[in-house]
Write a protein that holds these residues in place. Structure first.
Motif, mmCIF file in Angstrom:
data_model
loop_
_atom_site.group_PDB
_atom_site.id
_atom_site.type_symbol
_atom_site.label_atom_id
_atom_site.label_comp_id
_atom_site.label_asym_id
_atom_site.label_seq_id
_atom_site.Cartn_x
_atom_site.Cartn_y
_atom_site.Cartn_z
ATOM 1 N N PHE A 5 0.815 -1.210 0.000
ATOM 2 C CA PHE A 5 0.000 0.000 0.000
ATOM 3 C C PHE A 5 0.853 1.266 0.000
ATOM 4 O O PHE A 5 0.331 2.366 -0.149
ATOM 5 C CB PHE A 5 -0.916 0.026 1.218
ATOM 6 N N ALA A 6 2.138 1.110 0.171
ATOM 7 C CA ALA A 6 3.022 2.266 0.335
ATOM 8 C C ALA A 6 3.521 2.795 -1.006
ATOM 9 O O ALA A 6 3.532 2.080 -2.014
ATOM 10 C CB ALA A 6 4.217 1.882 1.198
ATOM 11 N N THR A 7 3.920 4.053 -0.992
ATOM 12 C CA THR A 7 4.688 4.615 -2.096
ATOM 13 C C THR A 7 6.152 4.472 -1.728
ATOM 14 O O THR A 7 6.582 4.916 -0.664
ATOM 15 C CB THR A 7 4.344 6.088 -2.309
ATOM 16 N N THR A 25 4.234 4.021 -6.964
ATOM 17 C CA THR A 25 3.075 4.025 -6.063
ATOM 18 C C THR A 25 2.530 2.612 -5.886
ATOM 19 O O THR A 25 2.948 1.673 -6.575
ATOM 20 C CB THR A 25 1.967 4.924 -6.621
ATOM 21 N N SER A 26 1.573 2.495 -4.981
ATOM 22 C CA SER A 26 0.961 1.185 -4.745
ATOM 23 C C SER A 26 0.233 0.693 -5.993
ATOM 24 O O SER A 26 0.079 -0.525 -6.167
ATOM 25 C CB SER A 26 -0.011 1.273 -3.569
ATOM 26 N N TYR A 48 10.021 4.943 2.294
ATOM 27 C CA TYR A 48 8.696 4.309 2.405
ATOM 28 C C TYR A 48 7.724 5.354 2.923
ATOM 29 O O TYR A 48 7.972 5.974 3.970
ATOM 30 C CB TYR A 48 8.802 3.141 3.391
ATOM 31 N N ARG A 49 6.622 5.576 2.195
ATOM 32 C CA ARG A 49 5.606 6.523 2.656
ATOM 33 C C ARG A 49 4.226 5.891 2.569
ATOM 34 O O ARG A 49 3.840 5.351 1.535
ATOM 35 C CB ARG A 49 5.632 7.805 1.814
ATOM 36 N N LEU A 50 3.502 6.010 3.700
ATOM 37 C CA LEU A 50 2.131 5.518 3.758
ATOM 38 C C LEU A 50 1.389 6.400 4.744
ATOM 39 O O LEU A 50 1.617 6.318 5.958
ATOM 40 C CB LEU A 50 2.095 4.059 4.197
#
Length: 115
Positions: free
Chosen positions: A31-33, A52-53, A97-99
Protein backbone atom coordinates in the motif's frame (compact mmCIF):
# COMPACT_ATOMS: atom_id res chain seq x y z
CA UNK A 1 7.69 0.34 12.63
CA UNK A 2 9.23 -0.22 9.20
CA UNK A 3 12.86 -1.01 8.60
CA UNK A 4 14.46 -0.55 5.20
CA UNK A 5 17.69 -2.27 4.20
CA UNK A 6 19.40 -1.19 0.98
CA UNK A 7 21.98 -3.19 -0.92
CA UNK A 8 23.64 -3.28 -4.31
CA UNK A 9 25.75 -0.16 -4.29
CA UNK A 10 29.38 -0.09 -5.28
CA UNK A 11 31.98 1.19 -7.70
CA UNK A 12 31.22 1.02 -11.41
CA UNK A 13 32.77 2.49 -14.53
CA UNK A 14 30.93 5.08 -16.62
CA UNK A 15 28.45 3.37 -18.89
CA UNK A 16 28.04 0.47 -16.50
CA UNK A 17 25.03 -0.81 -14.60
CA UNK A 18 24.01 -1.51 -11.03
CA UNK A 19 20.82 -2.74 -9.39
CA UNK A 20 19.89 -1.46 -5.98
CA UNK A 21 17.54 -3.36 -3.71
CA UNK A 22 15.54 -2.19 -0.71
CA UNK A 23 13.95 -4.79 1.53
CA UNK A 24 11.20 -3.56 3.84
CA UNK A 25 10.09 -5.16 7.07
CA UNK A 26 6.61 -4.79 8.50
CA UNK A 27 3.20 -4.86 6.94
CA UNK A 28 1.34 -2.89 4.30
CA UNK A 29 4.29 -2.70 1.89
CA UNK A 30 1.95 -3.10 -1.06
CA UNK A 31 0.00 0.00 0.00
CA UNK A 32 3.02 2.27 0.34
CA UNK A 33 4.69 4.61 -2.10
CA UNK A 34 8.30 3.58 -2.36
CA UNK A 35 11.04 5.83 -3.58
CA UNK A 36 14.74 6.17 -4.24
CA UNK A 37 16.51 9.42 -3.42
CA UNK A 38 20.16 10.36 -3.62
CA UNK A 39 22.50 12.83 -2.04
CA UNK A 40 25.84 13.81 -3.50
CA UNK A 41 28.53 15.54 -1.41
CA UNK A 42 27.60 19.13 -0.57
CA UNK A 43 24.27 18.81 -2.36
CA UNK A 44 20.71 18.42 -1.16
CA UNK A 45 18.94 15.10 -1.23
CA UNK A 46 16.96 14.73 -4.44
CA UNK A 47 14.28 12.45 -5.79
CA UNK A 48 15.44 9.79 -8.23
CA UNK A 49 12.31 7.68 -8.74
CA UNK A 50 9.12 6.63 -7.00
CA UNK A 51 6.59 3.87 -7.49
CA UNK A 52 3.08 4.03 -6.06
CA UNK A 53 0.96 1.19 -4.75
CA UNK A 54 -0.83 1.22 -8.08
CA UNK A 55 2.40 0.75 -9.98
CA UNK A 56 2.68 4.28 -11.31
CA UNK A 57 6.22 5.57 -11.60
CA UNK A 58 7.92 8.95 -11.72
CA UNK A 59 11.53 9.76 -12.49
CA UNK A 60 13.84 12.70 -12.20
CA UNK A 61 14.59 14.15 -15.64
CA UNK A 62 18.27 13.37 -15.17
CA UNK A 63 17.64 9.61 -14.99
CA UNK A 64 14.73 9.12 -17.40
CA UNK A 65 15.49 6.43 -19.93
CA UNK A 66 18.42 5.09 -17.88
CA UNK A 67 16.93 4.06 -14.53
CA UNK A 68 13.95 1.81 -13.82
CA UNK A 69 12.15 1.41 -10.50
CA UNK A 70 10.16 -1.72 -9.78
CA UNK A 71 8.64 -3.53 -6.84
CA UNK A 72 7.99 -7.09 -5.73
CA UNK A 73 5.14 -7.24 -3.22
CA UNK A 74 5.79 -10.91 -2.48
CA UNK A 75 9.29 -10.03 -1.31
CA UNK A 76 8.51 -6.59 0.17
CA UNK A 77 11.33 -5.27 -1.99
CA UNK A 78 11.78 -2.35 -4.34
CA UNK A 79 14.54 -2.21 -6.93
CA UNK A 80 16.32 0.47 -8.88
CA UNK A 81 17.95 -0.73 -12.08
CA UNK A 82 20.55 1.82 -13.15
CA UNK A 83 22.01 1.64 -16.65
CA UNK A 84 24.35 3.90 -18.60
CA UNK A 85 25.70 5.29 -15.35
CA UNK A 86 27.50 8.63 -15.39
CA UNK A 87 29.97 10.17 -12.94
CA UNK A 88 27.27 12.64 -11.92
CA UNK A 89 25.19 9.72 -10.64
CA UNK A 90 27.73 9.30 -7.83
CA UNK A 91 25.89 9.70 -4.53
CA UNK A 92 24.51 7.92 -1.51
CA UNK A 93 21.21 6.38 -2.54
CA UNK A 94 18.40 6.16 0.02
CA UNK A 95 15.24 4.09 0.00
CA UNK A 96 12.04 5.72 1.24
CA UNK A 97 8.70 4.31 2.41
CA UNK A 98 5.61 6.52 2.66
CA UNK A 99 2.13 5.52 3.76
CA UNK A 100 -0.12 8.24 5.09
CA UNK A 101 1.78 9.97 7.89
CA UNK A 102 4.40 7.23 7.99
CA UNK A 103 7.74 8.18 6.45
CA UNK A 104 10.77 5.90 6.80
CA UNK A 105 14.29 5.99 5.36
CA UNK A 106 16.96 3.41 4.86
CA UNK A 107 20.58 3.89 5.89
CA UNK A 108 21.76 4.53 2.36
CA UNK A 109 24.09 2.76 -0.04
CA UNK A 110 27.03 4.39 -1.82
CA UNK A 111 27.15 4.42 -5.62
CA UNK A 112 30.38 5.63 -7.19
CA UNK A 113 30.74 5.98 -10.95
CA UNK A 114 34.36 6.44 -11.89
CA UNK A 115 36.98 5.14 -14.25
Amino acid sequence: QVQLVESGGGLVQPGGSLRLSCAASGSFFRFATMGWYRQAPEKQRELVAIITSGGNTEYADSVKGRFTISGDNAKNTVYLQMNSLKPEDTAVYYCNYRLGALDYWGQGTQVTVSS
